[in-house]
Write a protein that holds these residues in place. Structure first.
Motif, PDB file in Angstrom:
ATOM      1  N   GLN A  83      -5.938   3.199  -5.412  1.00  0.00           N
ATOM      2  CA  GLN A  83      -4.621   3.802  -5.232  1.00  0.00           C
ATOM      3  C   GLN A  83      -3.616   3.055  -6.090  1.00  0.00           C
ATOM      4  OE1 GLN A  83      -3.276   3.824  -1.233  1.00  0.00           O
ATOM      5  NE2 GLN A  83      -1.412   4.964  -1.683  1.00  0.00           N
TER       6      GLN A  83
ATOM      7  N   ARG B  80      -0.279   4.216  -6.509  1.00  0.00           N
ATOM      8  CA  ARG B  80       1.092   4.518  -6.121  1.00  0.00           C
ATOM      9  C   ARG B  80       1.544   3.530  -5.055  1.00  0.00           C
ATOM     10  NH1 ARG B  80       3.617  10.240  -4.228  1.00  0.00           N
ATOM     11  NH2 ARG B  80       5.745   9.477  -4.284  1.00  0.00           N
ATOM     12  N   LEU B  81       2.687   2.888  -5.304  1.00  0.00           N
ATOM     13  CA  LEU B  81       3.213   1.909  -4.376  1.00  0.00           C
ATOM     14  C   LEU B  81       4.127   2.576  -3.348  1.00  0.00           C
ATOM     15  CD1 LEU B  81       4.222  -0.949  -6.812  1.00  0.00           C
ATOM     16  CD2 LEU B  81       2.265  -0.899  -5.287  1.00  0.00           C
ATOM     17  N   PRO B  82       4.126   2.074  -2.126  1.00  0.00           N
ATOM     18  CA  PRO B  82       5.105   2.575  -1.166  1.00  0.00           C
ATOM     19  C   PRO B  82       6.514   2.127  -1.564  1.00  0.00           C
ATOM     20  CG  PRO B  82       3.756   0.848  -0.184  1.00  0.00           C
ATOM     21  CD  PRO B  82       3.215   1.119  -1.549  1.00  0.00           C
ATOM     22  N   TRP B  83       7.526   2.786  -1.009  1.00  0.00           N
ATOM     23  CA  TRP B  83       8.906   2.519  -1.414  1.00  0.00           C
ATOM     24  C   TRP B  83       9.297   1.069  -1.182  1.00  0.00           C
ATOM     25  CZ3 TRP B  83      12.482   0.594   1.907  1.00  0.00           C
ATOM     26  CH2 TRP B  83      12.185   0.672   3.268  1.00  0.00           C
ATOM     27  N   TRP B  84       8.817   0.449  -0.134  1.00  0.00           N
ATOM     28  CA  TRP B  84       9.239  -0.905   0.199  1.00  0.00           C
ATOM     29  C   TRP B  84       8.591  -1.952  -0.702  1.00  0.00           C
ATOM     30  CZ3 TRP B  84       4.994  -3.656   1.373  1.00  0.00           C
ATOM     31  CH2 TRP B  84       3.898  -2.966   1.887  1.00  0.00           C
ATOM     32  N   ALA B  85       7.505  -1.612  -1.376  1.00  0.00           N
ATOM     33  CA  ALA B  85       6.816  -2.571  -2.228  1.00  0.00           C
ATOM     34  C   ALA B  85       7.616  -2.879  -3.489  1.00  0.00           C
ATOM     35  CB  ALA B  85       5.434  -2.055  -2.599  1.00  0.00           C
ATOM     36  N   TRP B  86       8.520  -2.027  -3.875  1.00  0.00           N
ATOM     37  CA  TRP B  86       9.376  -2.321  -5.024  1.00  0.00           C
ATOM     38  C   TRP B  86      10.825  -2.501  -4.601  1.00  0.00           C
ATOM     39  CZ3 TRP B  86      13.279   1.108  -5.791  1.00  0.00           C
ATOM     40  CH2 TRP B  86      13.112   2.399  -5.273  1.00  0.00           C
TER      41      TRP B  86
END
Length: 74
Positions: free
Chosen positions: A18, A20-26
């Motif tokens: 996978q 795609r990073l979740p929103w909080w990871a960036w």
């Protein structure tokens, strides 16, 4: 002697890892960077009690890191 059949590899369920990073990871590292950068770039208040000519916030941070590293080293 008859040739045996090779077992089939299991079917892959995903096309790959996978990416795609979740929103909080960036968002969280970006918010932390902005907060720390704003602390470094803001001038110290006049009544902070710091010594005259002690340097800016970046100089104080470098001195703090050097002092902390000196206490950790044997």
């Amino acid at each position: 002697m008859s040739a045996g059949t090779q077992p089939q590899p299991p079917a892959r369920t995903q096309a790959g890892p996978q990416t795609r990073l979740p929103w909080w990871a960036w968002a969280l590292p970006a918010a932390a960077f902005v907060a720390l950068f704003s602390l470094l770039s803001s001038p110290a208040p006049a009544d902070s009690g710091t010594q005259a000519g002690s340097g800016g916030p970046l100089t104080r941070m470098v001195q703090f890191v050097q002092h902390s590293a000196g206490r950790l080293a044997p």
